[in-house]
Motif scaffolding. Sequence first.
Motif, PDB file in Angstrom:
ATOM      1  N   ARG A   4       0.833  -1.210   0.000  1.00 24.07           N
ATOM      2  CA  ARG A   4       0.000   0.000   0.000  1.00 24.07           C
ATOM      3  C   ARG A   4       0.862   1.253   0.000  1.00 24.07           C
ATOM      4  O   ARG A   4       0.576   2.208  -0.713  1.00 24.07           O
ATOM      5  CB  ARG A   4      -0.924  -0.004   1.205  1.00 24.07           C
ATOM      6  CG  ARG A   4      -2.027  -1.001   1.086  1.00 24.07           C
ATOM      7  CD  ARG A   4      -2.991  -0.887   2.235  1.00 24.07           C
ATOM      8  NE  ARG A   4      -3.921  -1.983   2.174  1.00 24.07           N
ATOM      9  CZ  ARG A   4      -4.415  -2.584   3.231  1.00 24.07           C
ATOM     10  NH1 ARG A   4      -4.084  -2.177   4.436  1.00 24.07           N
ATOM     11  NH2 ARG A   4      -5.265  -3.572   3.091  1.00 24.07           N
ATOM     12  N   SER A   5       1.901   1.247   0.814  1.00 25.02           N
ATOM     13  CA  SER A   5       2.790   2.415   0.870  1.00 25.02           C
ATOM     14  C   SER A   5       3.472   2.658  -0.468  1.00 25.02           C
ATOM     15  O   SER A   5       3.543   3.779  -0.952  1.00 25.02           O
ATOM     16  CB  SER A   5       3.854   2.222   1.958  1.00 25.02           C
ATOM     17  OG  SER A   5       3.250   2.095   3.210  1.00 25.02           O
ATOM     18  N   LEU A   6       3.962   1.601  -1.060  1.00 25.18           N
ATOM     19  CA  LEU A   6       4.625   1.725  -2.353  1.00 25.18           C
ATOM     20  C   LEU A   6       3.624   2.114  -3.434  1.00 25.18           C
ATOM     21  O   LEU A   6       3.956   2.836  -4.367  1.00 25.18           O
ATOM     22  CB  LEU A   6       5.341   0.428  -2.710  1.00 25.18           C
ATOM     23  CG  LEU A   6       6.309   0.503  -3.866  1.00 25.18           C
ATOM     24  CD1 LEU A   6       7.346   1.599  -3.654  1.00 25.18           C
ATOM     25  CD2 LEU A   6       7.000  -0.815  -4.061  1.00 25.18           C
ATOM     26  N   GLY A   7       2.392   1.656  -3.301  1.00 24.04           N
ATOM     27  CA  GLY A   7       1.340   2.038  -4.246  1.00 24.04           C
ATOM     28  C   GLY A   7       1.142   3.540  -4.296  1.00 24.04           C
ATOM     29  O   GLY A   7       0.955   4.119  -5.367  1.00 24.04           O
ATOM     30  N   GLY A   8       1.200   4.191  -3.146  1.00 28.57           N
ATOM     31  CA  GLY A   8       1.098   5.652  -3.108  1.00 28.57           C
ATOM     32  C   GLY A   8       2.250   6.314  -3.839  1.00 28.57           C
ATOM     33  O   GLY A   8       2.066   7.307  -4.552  1.00 28.57           O
ATOM     34  N   THR A   9       3.437   5.755  -3.709  1.00 28.07           N
ATOM     35  CA  THR A   9       4.606   6.287  -4.404  1.00 28.07           C
ATOM     36  C   THR A   9       4.474   6.085  -5.910  1.00 28.07           C
ATOM     37  O   THR A   9       4.806   6.973  -6.698  1.00 28.07           O
ATOM     38  CB  THR A   9       5.893   5.610  -3.885  1.00 28.07           C
ATOM     39  OG1 THR A   9       5.970   5.789  -2.475  1.00 28.07           O
ATOM     40  CG2 THR A   9       7.119   6.175  -4.541  1.00 28.07           C
ATOM     41  N   GLY A  14       4.493   8.012 -10.830  1.00 25.96           N
ATOM     42  CA  GLY A  14       4.265   7.337 -12.110  1.00 25.96           C
ATOM     43  C   GLY A  14       5.279   6.249 -12.407  1.00 25.96           C
ATOM     44  O   GLY A  14       5.634   6.020 -13.557  1.00 25.96           O
ATOM     45  N   ILE A  15       5.725   5.566 -11.379  1.00 20.73           N
ATOM     46  CA  ILE A  15       6.721   4.504 -11.526  1.00 20.73           C
ATOM     47  C   ILE A  15       6.099   3.308 -12.246  1.00 20.73           C
ATOM     48  O   ILE A  15       4.965   2.938 -11.971  1.00 20.73           O
ATOM     49  CB  ILE A  15       7.239   4.079 -10.138  1.00 20.73           C
ATOM     50  CG1 ILE A  15       7.980   5.247  -9.489  1.00 20.73           C
ATOM     51  CG2 ILE A  15       8.110   2.837 -10.217  1.00 20.73           C
ATOM     52  CD1 ILE A  15       8.291   5.028  -8.031  1.00 20.73           C
ATOM     53  N   SER A  16       6.852   2.697 -13.160  1.00 20.91           N
ATOM     54  CA  SER A  16       6.328   1.531 -13.870  1.00 20.91           C
ATOM     55  C   SER A  16       7.087   0.246 -13.530  1.00 20.91           C
ATOM     56  O   SER A  16       6.627  -0.841 -13.861  1.00 20.91           O
ATOM     57  CB  SER A  16       6.376   1.761 -15.384  1.00 20.91           C
ATOM     58  OG  SER A  16       7.706   1.951 -15.803  1.00 20.91           O
ATOM     59  N   THR A  17       8.238   0.372 -12.897  1.00 21.40           N
ATOM     60  CA  THR A  17       9.041  -0.798 -12.538  1.00 21.40           C
ATOM     61  C   THR A  17       9.409  -0.724 -11.060  1.00 21.40           C
ATOM     62  O   THR A  17       9.873   0.309 -10.581  1.00 21.40           O
ATOM     63  CB  THR A  17      10.330  -0.858 -13.369  1.00 21.40           C
ATOM     64  OG1 THR A  17       9.974  -0.950 -14.750  1.00 21.40           O
ATOM     65  CG2 THR A  17      11.179  -2.063 -12.994  1.00 21.40           C
ATOM     66  N   ILE A  18       9.201  -1.825 -10.369  1.00 20.89           N
ATOM     67  CA  ILE A  18       9.566  -1.932  -8.957  1.00 20.89           C
ATOM     68  C   ILE A  18      10.600  -3.040  -8.847  1.00 20.89           C
ATOM     69  O   ILE A  18      10.382  -4.150  -9.345  1.00 20.89           O
ATOM     70  CB  ILE A  18       8.339  -2.278  -8.096  1.00 20.89           C
ATOM     71  CG1 ILE A  18       7.305  -1.159  -8.187  1.00 20.89           C
ATOM     72  CG2 ILE A  18       8.745  -2.541  -6.651  1.00 20.89           C
ATOM     73  CD1 ILE A  18       5.964  -1.522  -7.583  1.00 20.89           C
ATOM     74  N   LEU A  50       2.305  -3.075 -13.772  1.00 22.31           N
ATOM     75  CA  LEU A  50       3.585  -2.768 -13.133  1.00 22.31           C
ATOM     76  C   LEU A  50       4.526  -3.940 -13.347  1.00 22.31           C
ATOM     77  O   LEU A  50       4.120  -5.093 -13.292  1.00 22.31           O
ATOM     78  CB  LEU A  50       3.403  -2.567 -11.626  1.00 22.31           C
ATOM     79  CG  LEU A  50       2.712  -1.294 -11.192  1.00 22.31           C
ATOM     80  CD1 LEU A  50       2.443  -1.344  -9.692  1.00 22.31           C
ATOM     81  CD2 LEU A  50       3.555  -0.091 -11.532  1.00 22.31           C
ATOM     82  N   ASN A  51       5.780  -3.635 -13.590  1.00 25.16           N
ATOM     83  CA  ASN A  51       6.809  -4.661 -13.717  1.00 25.16           C
ATOM     84  C   ASN A  51       7.476  -4.803 -12.349  1.00 25.16           C
ATOM     85  O   ASN A  51       8.089  -3.855 -11.872  1.00 25.16           O
ATOM     86  CB  ASN A  51       7.822  -4.262 -14.787  1.00 25.16           C
ATOM     87  CG  ASN A  51       8.925  -5.271 -14.933  1.00 25.16           C
ATOM     88  OD1 ASN A  51       8.753  -6.439 -14.610  1.00 25.16           O
ATOM     89  ND2 ASN A  51      10.057  -4.818 -15.416  1.00 25.16           N
ATOM     90  N   ILE A  52       7.342  -5.971 -11.736  1.00 24.19           N
ATOM     91  CA  ILE A  52       7.961  -6.224 -10.430  1.00 24.19           C
ATOM     92  C   ILE A  52       9.075  -7.232 -10.620  1.00 24.19           C
ATOM     93  O   ILE A  52       8.842  -8.351 -11.084  1.00 24.19           O
ATOM     94  CB  ILE A  52       6.933  -6.748  -9.415  1.00 24.19           C
ATOM     95  CG1 ILE A  52       5.801  -5.728  -9.232  1.00 24.19           C
ATOM     96  CG2 ILE A  52       7.613  -7.050  -8.076  1.00 24.19           C
ATOM     97  CD1 ILE A  52       4.656  -6.221  -8.385  1.00 24.19           C
ATOM     98  N   THR A  53      10.293  -6.820 -10.291  1.00 27.96           N
ATOM     99  CA  THR A  53      11.475  -7.662 -10.430  1.00 27.96           C
ATOM    100  C   THR A  53      12.054  -7.926  -9.050  1.00 27.96           C
ATOM    101  O   THR A  53      12.208  -6.995  -8.257  1.00 27.96           O
ATOM    102  CB  THR A  53      12.541  -6.959 -11.301  1.00 27.96           C
ATOM    103  OG1 THR A  53      11.968  -6.667 -12.571  1.00 27.96           O
ATOM    104  CG2 THR A  53      13.773  -7.815 -11.478  1.00 27.96           C
ATOM    105  N   VAL A  54      12.358  -9.173  -8.768  1.00 35.80           N
ATOM    106  CA  VAL A  54      12.979  -9.537  -7.491  1.00 35.80           C
ATOM    107  C   VAL A  54      14.424  -9.926  -7.771  1.00 35.80           C
ATOM    108  O   VAL A  54      14.694 -10.766  -8.618  1.00 35.80           O
ATOM    109  CB  VAL A  54      12.227 -10.706  -6.815  1.00 35.80           C
ATOM    110  CG1 VAL A  54      12.895 -11.091  -5.509  1.00 35.80           C
ATOM    111  CG2 VAL A  54      10.763 -10.338  -6.602  1.00 35.80           C
ATOM    112  N   ARG A  55      15.324  -9.278  -7.064  1.00 35.48           N
ATOM    113  CA  ARG A  55      16.763  -9.576  -7.223  1.00 35.48           C
ATOM    114  C   ARG A  55      17.316 -10.124  -5.918  1.00 35.48           C
ATOM    115  O   ARG A  55      17.030  -9.598  -4.842  1.00 35.48           O
ATOM    116  CB  ARG A  55      17.531  -8.303  -7.583  1.00 35.48           C
ATOM    117  CG  ARG A  55      17.212  -7.793  -8.953  1.00 35.48           C
ATOM    118  CD  ARG A  55      18.175  -6.721  -9.351  1.00 35.48           C
ATOM    119  NE  ARG A  55      17.813  -6.207 -10.656  1.00 35.48           N
ATOM    120  CZ  ARG A  55      18.190  -5.031 -11.113  1.00 35.48           C
ATOM    121  NH1 ARG A  55      18.954  -4.253 -10.379  1.00 35.48           N
ATOM    122  NH2 ARG A  55      17.814  -4.638 -12.308  1.00 35.48           N
TER     123      ARG A  55
END
Length: 84
Positions: A4-9, A14-18, A50-55
């Motif tokens: 939820r917090s990141l959703g506000g950001t 206008g972020i498209s990649t997390i 949204l593109n969510i990448t886990v590293r």
Amino acid sequence: MLGRSLGGTVNLLGISTIIVTGETTALWEHLRPGFEEGLQETVLRFHHPLNITVRDWTEAEGAIGAAGMALHNAVVLNPAGSAS
């Protein structure tokens, strides 16, 4: 809560990649459902998909982050032309 917090950001900037990284990525399979649910509840529709990448986290990332913070603080706390 993190989703939820990141959703506000995402909405604000206008972020498209997390990129998810850190010492807890080993637990991502357990954290992902709640994270994605919070994100979906918060992010405005026009920001989808949204593109969510886990590293994976390694000690090198920690060292690079610490060096970056030290360099940033050296520059910010000692601007050019200031008296020492």
